[in-house]
Motif scaffolding. Sequence first.
Motif, PDB file in Angstrom:
ATOM      1  N   GLN A  63      43.600  85.100 -20.744  1.00  0.00           N
ATOM      2  CA  GLN A  63      44.247  84.929 -22.045  1.00  0.00           C
ATOM      3  C   GLN A  63      44.490  86.291 -22.683  1.00  0.00           C
ATOM      4  O   GLN A  63      43.926  87.307 -22.273  1.00  0.00           O
ATOM      5  N   TYR A  66      49.218  88.438 -28.618  1.00  0.00           N
ATOM      6  CA  TYR A  66      50.477  89.164 -28.543  1.00  0.00           C
ATOM      7  C   TYR A  66      50.434  90.390 -29.458  1.00  0.00           C
ATOM      8  O   TYR A  66      50.041  90.293 -30.621  1.00  0.00           O
ATOM      9  N   HIS A  83      47.489  83.411 -26.019  1.00  0.00           N
ATOM     10  CA  HIS A  83      48.254  82.781 -24.942  1.00  0.00           C
ATOM     11  C   HIS A  83      47.356  82.719 -23.719  1.00  0.00           C
ATOM     12  O   HIS A  83      46.717  83.705 -23.347  1.00  0.00           O
ATOM     13  N   GLU A 107      52.288  79.433 -16.088  1.00  0.00           N
ATOM     14  CA  GLU A 107      52.080  79.279 -17.525  1.00  0.00           C
ATOM     15  C   GLU A 107      53.001  78.213 -18.096  1.00  0.00           C
ATOM     16  O   GLU A 107      54.021  77.855 -17.503  1.00  0.00           O
ATOM     17  N   GLY A 109      55.331  77.383 -21.531  1.00  0.00           N
ATOM     18  CA  GLY A 109      55.965  77.996 -22.692  1.00  0.00           C
ATOM     19  C   GLY A 109      56.955  77.038 -23.310  1.00  0.00           C
ATOM     20  O   GLY A 109      57.147  75.909 -22.829  1.00  0.00           O
ATOM     21  N   CYS A 227      50.084  75.966 -24.180  1.00  0.00           N
ATOM     22  CA  CYS A 227      49.703  76.846 -23.077  1.00  0.00           C
ATOM     23  C   CYS A 227      48.207  76.781 -22.795  1.00  0.00           C
ATOM     24  O   CYS A 227      47.779  76.839 -21.627  1.00  0.00           O
TER      25      CYS A 227
END
Length: 259
Positions: A63, A66, A83, A107, A109, A227
């Motif tokens: 993980q 951002y 994320h 992943e 999104g 996610c």
Amino acid sequence: LSSTNRSIRATFRTPPWAKYGWTHTNPGTVFHFDGYSRLHAGRSMLDLPYDANVRAVRVHHFQHRYALPEGVTESTKDLLTYHAAVLIEWEDEEGSDKRVKYTSVVEMGLLNGIGGYSGRSNWYNDKDDSRGSKLYRALPPEMVLPWRRDRSELRMCDLPHCPSVKHFERYLEKYTGPGKRFLDPSVVNSYKVRLTHSTKTDVCQYLLNNIERDGRYNEIEQSPRNCQTFAADFIALMAGKKGIEPIGAVNKILMSYVP
């Protein structure tokens, strides 16, 4: 336009089948990018001649937050939002000299998140190339459209530049810091793959099964689908483990997540 009306506002709507696939004949909002120039999407991925000797051998639950532009203060939501995704290590089983060939990030999104963002993926060095990234150039026209916040897509991106998890950790470190891509990245758990059927075709099938069962995306609801929850479910499947939960605090505390 008349002298008094200088603008026009238009609303464009996609057909109903668009939330299930990028073309009406090829359902499944899942894509695989080989890291070079080839991208395949939907159920047609199952017809590709993937090397049956290359199998998933290890999965890593990771993980990150951002990174924001330098000088921008993180909000409370920014500090809590992580994320999560899964890194797969692939091994060539042909012959006695088994070796890891490369890795892939898997992943969830937002639907059209890659196409709507001009193919700017954090997993490739050329994300900000002025000519467009390799991923963007590989996208077919039907996949370049605005993203949807209520629907999801699953991505499997091969990383030729990261042949092992150690290389991937160095890649994360390279782009960590204010104004870069990541903050506080960590590989939280690692497991051996315990599935007998673990070729790339098998993994594509698992991803298609997942998205066709539930294509929603939401951040905070009683029945979460994002996610974090996807990464937990996917790594539980690949590792044959029970009780794997999202590693983000928001999903654990606010959503009462049940695997």
